[in-house]
Write a protein that holds these residues in place. Structure first.
Motif, PDB file in Angstrom:
ATOM      1  N   ALA A  46      16.941  -4.145   3.860  1.00 45.98           N
ATOM      2  CA  ALA A  46      16.293  -2.499   3.477  1.00 45.98           C
ATOM      3  C   ALA A  46      15.239  -2.632   3.661  1.00 45.98           C
ATOM      4  O   ALA A  46      13.920  -3.698   3.974  1.00 45.98           O
ATOM      5  N   PRO A  47      15.103  -1.167   4.559  1.00 46.92           N
ATOM      6  CA  PRO A  47      13.582  -1.104   4.998  1.00 46.92           C
ATOM      7  C   PRO A  47      12.314  -1.167   3.731  1.00 46.92           C
ATOM      8  O   PRO A  47      12.832  -1.214   2.415  1.00 46.92           O
ATOM      9  N   LEU A  48      10.769  -1.485   4.036  1.00 51.70           N
ATOM     10  CA  LEU A  48       9.789  -1.711   3.169  1.00 51.70           C
ATOM     11  C   LEU A  48       9.043  -0.012   3.300  1.00 51.70           C
ATOM     12  O   LEU A  48       8.814  -0.118   4.478  1.00 51.70           O
ATOM     13  N   VAL A  49       8.669   0.460   2.555  1.00 53.94           N
ATOM     14  CA  VAL A  49       7.760   1.800   3.001  1.00 53.94           C
ATOM     15  C   VAL A  49       6.425   1.948   2.765  1.00 53.94           C
ATOM     16  O   VAL A  49       6.224   1.703   1.503  1.00 53.94           O
ATOM     17  N   THR A  50       5.517   1.804   3.195  1.00 53.89           N
ATOM     18  CA  THR A  50       4.031   1.843   3.111  1.00 53.89           C
ATOM     19  C   THR A  50       3.446   3.076   3.279  1.00 53.89           C
ATOM     20  O   THR A  50       3.341   3.610   4.512  1.00 53.89           O
ATOM     21  N   VAL A  51       2.796   3.579   2.251  1.00 52.07           N
ATOM     22  CA  VAL A  51       2.072   4.725   2.388  1.00 52.07           C
ATOM     23  C   VAL A  51       1.018   4.680   1.825  1.00 52.07           C
ATOM     24  O   VAL A  51       0.417   4.216   1.248  1.00 52.07           O
ATOM     25  N   TRP A  69       8.306   0.641   7.398  1.00 51.21           N
ATOM     26  CA  TRP A  69       8.164   1.982   7.932  1.00 51.21           C
ATOM     27  C   TRP A  69       6.937   2.034   7.025  1.00 51.21           C
ATOM     28  O   TRP A  69       6.099   1.745   6.394  1.00 51.21           O
ATOM     29  N   LEU A  70       5.496   3.105   8.333  1.00 54.42           N
ATOM     30  CA  LEU A  70       4.415   3.572   7.986  1.00 54.42           C
ATOM     31  C   LEU A  70       4.048   4.826   7.552  1.00 54.42           C
ATOM     32  O   LEU A  70       5.080   5.553   8.836  1.00 54.42           O
ATOM     33  N   VAL A  71       4.059   5.290   6.954  1.00 48.01           N
ATOM     34  CA  VAL A  71       3.784   6.701   6.594  1.00 48.01           C
ATOM     35  C   VAL A  71       2.054   6.991   5.711  1.00 48.01           C
ATOM     36  O   VAL A  71       1.834   6.808   4.924  1.00 48.01           O
ATOM     37  N   LEU A 119       5.549   0.248  -1.204  1.00 45.27           N
ATOM     38  CA  LEU A 119       4.658  -0.219  -1.435  1.00 45.27           C
ATOM     39  C   LEU A 119       2.982   1.246  -0.966  1.00 45.27           C
ATOM     40  O   LEU A 119       3.137   1.684   0.587  1.00 45.27           O
ATOM     41  N   ILE A 120       2.189   1.140  -2.001  1.00 48.16           N
ATOM     42  CA  ILE A 120       0.955   2.421  -1.398  1.00 48.16           C
ATOM     43  C   ILE A 120      -0.269   1.851  -1.327  1.00 48.16           C
ATOM     44  O   ILE A 120      -0.528   1.303  -2.062  1.00 48.16           O
ATOM     45  N   VAL A 121      -0.724   2.297  -0.720  1.00 48.62           N
ATOM     46  CA  VAL A 121      -2.606   1.795  -0.318  1.00 48.62           C
ATOM     47  C   VAL A 121      -3.385   2.650  -0.937  1.00 48.62           C
ATOM     48  O   VAL A 121      -3.917   3.512   0.009  1.00 48.62           O
ATOM     49  N   GLU A 122      -3.791   2.364  -1.826  1.00 50.43           N
ATOM     50  CA  GLU A 122      -4.748   2.864  -2.468  1.00 50.43           C
ATOM     51  C   GLU A 122      -5.965   2.360  -1.604  1.00 50.43           C
ATOM     52  O   GLU A 122      -6.836   0.940  -1.991  1.00 50.43           O
ATOM     53  N   GLY A 123      -7.009   2.709  -0.907  1.00 52.57           N
ATOM     54  CA  GLY A 123      -8.314   2.007  -0.148  1.00 52.57           C
ATOM     55  C   GLY A 123      -9.316   1.549  -1.207  1.00 52.57           C
ATOM     56  O   GLY A 123      -9.789   0.131  -1.091  1.00 52.57           O
TER      57      GLY A 123
END
Length: 361
Positions: free
Chosen positions: A60-65, A121-123, A152-156
């Motif tokens: 299943a896809p991984l969604v990185t946001v 997926w990159l969002v 996966l949520i990316v916070e700087g």
């Protein structure tokens, strides 16, 4: 890697993107997704930008946001300056470098010939800050739902932290209305500002538990016309938060009771719900959380399990795996003195590559 990422982060930061006005920045990021050759690049009706890096497996896809918006209104100076290992710039850490990391992540995966167990997926999403109320992430989860490996949520600025718990939030705009009048000749009659001042004092006096961590804040207050006029209307915005949904419900009820009791003859007080972020959490034993900790450890970085109000609130509240990781560290978030530290960036990106490469087990 570092110089390339910083150049892109600054280019993104230079495009204003207040919440509800992220369109120009979204277009810029969409063009970068296309330049990188991502598949299925698109933008939805809210302005979220999507792109897909095809995996080699059938998982299943991984969604990185990473969120596009900032807290800074149009007209804010976006000047960037470098001092030693610090780079200053409003919104640079929160969250321009997070958005830039999506693109750098793709580059590093390709350079290192990493095989992914499923599509990545990159969002770049909208509406994460303030009264955006996570509207962009709600749309993302509506699109992908639970048919994913997780989010996966990316916070700087979150490097070294692994967010596994989503703080619940309720926000109100509370408005008081009176007949108003002259400060001298009508003295003694109700003033909307005075009424709200008493109400704010009562709300601020509410006792909140230390555990689960629970907070309240009146962050904005406005109203009235002139110094010598009894205010006919005034309002404030109230922010209530807790790590626990039941505790938040109790605090909300207490605040609502005080607001209702403020109504009396000649005084009307109304509360309108303007924001609601659901609480949720994922077990610290979940593979996502354990993977996040291992990837930090591999980079020689300490780790801290923590909670926050982020895009992860939406999937976590629905029982869908989600974790928040960072790119670097810094300070001054949500101020014009915001800065990032450049030294940890490579460790931060290597940590993200580690997580994505192993997310399928």
């Amino acid at each position: 890697m570092r110089a390339r990422l910083l150049d892109l982060a600054i280019a993104i930061q230079q495009v204003p993107a207040p919440t509800f006005e992220e369109g120009v920045r979204a277009d810029f990021v969409q063009s970068k997704f296309i330049e990188e050759g991502l598949l299925d690049v698109s933008k939805d009706e809210l302005g979220n930008v999507y792109g897909r890096l095809a995996g080699n497996g059938s998982g299943a896809p991984l969604v990185t946001v990473a969120h596009l918006d900032t807290v800074f209104p149009n007209g804010t100076s976006l000047e960037v300056r470098e001092e030693g290992d610090r780079i200053y710039g409003p919104g640079l850490g929160d969250n321009s470098i997070g958005v830039a990391a999506l693109i750098e992540l793709v580059r590093l995966i390709r350079q290192r010939n990493i095989e992914l167990g499923g599509d990545l997926w990159l969002v770049a999403d909208v509406g994460e800050e303030g009264l955006g109320d996570l509207r962009g992430m709600r749309k993302v989860v509506e699109r992908f739902g639970a048919k994913v490996q997780g989010y996966l949520i990316v916070e700087g600025l979150a490097l070294g932290h692994v967010y596994h718990r989503a703080i619940g939030v309720r926000r109100y705009r509370v408005t008081a209305r009176t007949a108003g009048g002259h400060s001298w000749s009508d003295f003694g009659q109700p003033s909307a500002i005075h009424e709200l001042a008493r109400l704010v004092t009562q709300i601020a006096a509410l006792r909140v538990p230390v555990t689960p961590r629970t907070t309240l804040n009146v962050g904005v207050i406005a109203g009235g016309t002139t110094i010598n006029t009894l205010a006919a209307e005034a309002w404030f915005e109230l922010d209530l938060r807790s790590e626990n949904a039941d505790t938040l419900a109790v605090l909300t009820e207490q605040a609502e009771q005080l607001i209702a009791a403020a109504n009396r003859s000649g005084v009307s007080v109304e509360a309108v719900l303007i924001g609601q972020r659901p609480a949720g959490e994922i077990s610290i034993q979940h593979p996502f959380i354990q993977l996040g900790l291992r990837c930090l450890e591999q980079q020689g970085l300490g780790s801290n399990l923590t909670s926050g109000s982020t895009d992860a609130n939406i999937p976590l509240s629905q029982g869908i795996p989600a974790v928040v990781l960072g790119v670097t560290t810094g300070g001054g978030a949500h101020t014009r003195h915001e800065y990032i530290l450049t030294e940890p960036i490579e460790q931060g990106m290597n940590q993200l590559v580690c997580f994505v490469s192993k997310a399928w087990g």
